[in-house]
Design a protein around this motif. Structure first.
Motif, PDB file in Angstrom:
ATOM      1  N   GLN A 154       8.670  15.060  11.794  1.00  0.00           N
ATOM      2  CA  GLN A 154       8.665  13.646  11.430  1.00  0.00           C
ATOM      3  C   GLN A 154       9.037  13.417   9.970  1.00  0.00           C
ATOM      4  OE1 GLN A 154       4.759  12.174  12.403  1.00  0.00           O
ATOM      5  NE2 GLN A 154       5.385  11.607  14.471  1.00  0.00           N
ATOM      6  N   VAL A 155       8.999  14.455   9.154  1.00  0.00           N
ATOM      7  CA  VAL A 155       9.267  14.376   7.714  1.00  0.00           C
ATOM      8  C   VAL A 155       8.288  13.382   7.060  1.00  0.00           C
ATOM      9  CG1 VAL A 155      11.056  14.284   5.950  1.00  0.00           C
ATOM     10  CG2 VAL A 155      11.695  14.644   8.340  1.00  0.00           C
ATOM     11  N   PRO A 156       7.006  13.719   7.025  1.00  0.00           N
ATOM     12  CA  PRO A 156       6.045  12.797   6.406  1.00  0.00           C
ATOM     13  C   PRO A 156       6.183  12.783   4.887  1.00  0.00           C
ATOM     14  CG  PRO A 156       4.947  14.827   7.056  1.00  0.00           C
ATOM     15  CD  PRO A 156       6.358  14.926   7.559  1.00  0.00           C
ATOM     16  N   VAL A 157       6.188  11.596   4.315  1.00  0.00           N
ATOM     17  CA  VAL A 157       6.270  11.424   2.865  1.00  0.00           C
ATOM     18  C   VAL A 157       5.225  10.400   2.436  1.00  0.00           C
ATOM     19  CG1 VAL A 157       8.722  11.994   2.731  1.00  0.00           C
ATOM     20  CG2 VAL A 157       8.025   9.612   3.052  1.00  0.00           C
ATOM     21  N   ILE A 158       4.880  10.439   1.152  1.00  0.00           N
ATOM     22  CA  ILE A 158       4.029   9.408   0.561  1.00  0.00           C
ATOM     23  C   ILE A 158       4.943   8.337  -0.017  1.00  0.00           C
ATOM     24  CG2 ILE A 158       2.317   8.891  -1.210  1.00  0.00           C
ATOM     25  CD1 ILE A 158       1.192  10.544   0.994  1.00  0.00           C
ATOM     26  N   THR A 167       0.849  -1.188   0.000  1.00  0.00           N
ATOM     27  CA  THR A 167       0.000   0.000   0.000  1.00  0.00           C
ATOM     28  C   THR A 167       0.884   1.237   0.000  1.00  0.00           C
ATOM     29  OG1 THR A 167      -0.112  -0.017   2.426  1.00  0.00           O
ATOM     30  CG2 THR A 167      -1.901  -1.122   1.226  1.00  0.00           C
ATOM     31  N   ASN A 168       0.377   2.312  -0.558  1.00  0.00           N
ATOM     32  CA  ASN A 168       1.064   3.594  -0.541  1.00  0.00           C
ATOM     33  C   ASN A 168       0.320   4.538   0.386  1.00  0.00           C
ATOM     34  OD1 ASN A 168       2.716   2.517  -2.464  1.00  0.00           O
ATOM     35  ND2 ASN A 168       2.620   4.268  -3.841  1.00  0.00           N
ATOM     36  N   GLY A 169       1.060   5.296   1.162  1.00  0.00           N
ATOM     37  CA  GLY A 169       0.427   6.239   2.075  1.00  0.00           C
ATOM     38  C   GLY A 169       1.462   7.071   2.791  1.00  0.00           C
ATOM     39  N   PRO A 170       1.020   7.943   3.698  1.00  0.00           N
ATOM     40  CA  PRO A 170       1.957   8.796   4.443  1.00  0.00           C
ATOM     41  C   PRO A 170       2.790   7.983   5.432  1.00  0.00           C
ATOM     42  CG  PRO A 170      -0.287   9.094   5.228  1.00  0.00           C
ATOM     43  CD  PRO A 170      -0.381   8.226   4.019  1.00  0.00           C
TER      44      PRO A 170
END
Length: 505
Positions: free
Chosen positions: A377-381, A342-345
């Motif tokens: 937190q440096v959120p990325v997808i 799955t892809n997500g934050p």
């Protein structure tokens, strides 16, 4: 050219405003003079012969000001001014004829000139109002004409798309609860061997027929009656046999015109290719492990019997490499499985910290550190297997390092708009140019290929995350692998490294 048209519109708006406002100023001045010099004998006389005309004159002045300030084009403003002049002229002529007729009959009118001015003022005001109404009707008609032309263009584009789409498409609606075909495109006619005129008005189920296995697994009628977009992979009977399709159903319930669409994309070749690869992959991995196991067992026996066992050590190590390769292929297959990923934050800082701690534990002689990182937190997808890609790059940088103390420094920045960049730099011998070129090109050939699957594995996970991988030389030696990932919004639910590891387990 546009500026010239704008200047022309402004000029004619000014002319129209002067005409309309000028009529109001002139008639207002005359009526004001009448108010000063007249000696009316009753209030109704004052109201009808003086106050009302003055109010109409003020209204004309305001109308002229509005016309000059409006955004109407020249034809519209000139039409309003023209109707104002026509109204004033018609009423003036009519009033003059009436006054002349009454005087010819012996009637004596007091101040006939002021009466004529009052009539002219009223006519100009009525002409102005009629001009506004006519312009409004004309403007609405022009808008309606533009909308109709736009609808015609949209319809033509839709028809062109509908007719030229390579996938079979069916447009349908419901009649007494039954899905009825309205129209099919040429691709549907060819693949299902049916004429569009024959299909029109017939139930969808007569021409979209599921294979025997699919009939028990999927309720086509329920799918057509769904209240949201539905996708299914199905097997349908066609003029060339049973084929695999991805069936996209857009039901009438979500359409404005109560018509639904079915788009059938033929995925038979893709599915067959995937099935063949799965079989080949399983057979090769199984046979490869078995063959490598036999080689390892044989080399162990030879090593015990030979006086110089080092001669077979190379064969034995190569066999272990084959086993490792088989396991790597299995890991890649699992990590890239569409049904499991799955892809997500994702909280990138926590994932990186976990990878660094693991690398320092596994390789105590190495120095793996996070040199610089943006705040938070440096959120990325990203793919939920992004930690595997990061671990792979770090491990490769250590294992292929020829120094006594391998150093891997990691820098995280967000200088590129909407992306977060992770630079992984080492002090090793550097990445061969051939390896870089193959990954950057995205394909291999017999003469241009990489030496393993590690970088491909990393690239596939990153690309699947919506990012990309770039390579550069480090100074004074070594290489830099940069992973670019799309940044995520802070208010999105962001998984942690622990939850990612738990999902892998």
């Amino acid at each position: 050219m546009t500026n010239q048209l704008d200047n022309k519109d402004r000029l004619w708006r000014l002319v129209s405003a002067v005409i309309i406002g000028g009529c109001g100023v002139v008639t207002g001045a005359i009526n004001g003079l009448h108010f000063v010099t007249a000696n009316p004998d009753s209030f109704p006389t004052i109201a009808y012969s003086i106050v009302l005309p003055i109010c109409l004159s003020v209204g004309l002045v305001a109308g002229g000001w509005w016309t000059g300030r409006s955004s109407l084009s020249a034809p519209y403003t000139l039409r309003i001014a023209g109707w104002s002049i026509v109204g004033g002229g018609v009423f003036s002529i009519s009033g003059g004829l009436m006054i002349g007729y009454q005087q010819s009959m012996g009637s004596v009118l007091s101040e006939p000139l002021f009466v004529l001015i009052d009539v002219s003022t009223g006519g100009t005001a009525i002409g102005f109002a009629f001009g506004l109404y006519a312009v409004r009707i004309k403007h609405q008609a022009a808008q309606l004409d533009r909308y109709q032309r736009r609808l015609e263009r949209e319809r033509d584009r839709f028809v062109a798309l509908f007719d030229n789409l390579p996938d079979p498409v069916v447009q349908y609606n419901f009649t007494e609860g039954t899905a009825i075909i309205r129209v099919v495109n040429p691709a549907f006619e060819r693949l299902f061997d049916v004429d569009g005129t024959v299909a029109h008005g017939s139930p969808v189920g007569e021409h979209i027929v599921l294979s025997n296995l699919e009939q028990s697994a999927i309720d086509l009628d329920a799918t057509l009656h769904a209240d949201s977009v539905v996708q299914h992979e199905v097997r349908l009977k066609t003029a060339v046999g049973i084929r695999d399709f991805r069936l996209l159903v857009i039901p009438p319930q979500i359409a404005t015109e109560q018509t639904g669409h079915i788009i059938a994309t033929d995925i038979t070749d893709r599915n067959q290719h995937v099935r063949r690869l799965e079989v080949l992959n399983r057979v090769l991995r199984h046979d490869l492990r078995n063959a490598a196991g036999i080689i390892i067992g044989s080399t162990d026996l030879l090593r015990d019997r030979l006086s110089e066992p080092d001669e077979v050590e190379t064969v034995r190590e190569t066999a272990f490499d084959l086993v490792d390769l088989s396991e790597t292929v299995g890991e890649i297959e699992t990590a890239l499985d569409c049904d499991q990923r799955t892809n997500g934050p994702i909280a990138l800082r926590e994932v990186l910290t976990s990878c660094i701690d693991q690398a320092n534990d596994d390789y105590p002689d190495a120095d793996v550190r996070l040199d610089r990182c943006v705040r938070g937190q440096v959120p990325v997808i990203a793919n939920d297997r992004i930690n595997i890609a990061l671990e792979n790059v770090i491990e490769n940088a250590i294992e292929h390092n020829d120094t006594e103390t391998p150093v891997v420094s990691i820098t995280v920045s967000d200088e590129v708009s909407d992306f977060v960049s992770v630079e992984i730099a080492d002090n090793g011998p550097g990445l061969p140019k051939r390896e870089r070129n193959v990954i950057e090109q995205g394909s291999e050939s017999q003469h241009h290929h990489s030496l393993g699957l590690g970088l491909w594995f990393v690239n596939w996970i990153v690309v699947d995350s919506g990012g990309n991988v770039t390579f550069d030389d480090n100074e004074p030696r070594g290489s830099i692998v940069t992973i670019h990932l799309p940044s995520a919004k802070l208010n999105q639910q962001t998984p942690t490294a622990n939850s990612m590891n738990a999902s892998e387990g």
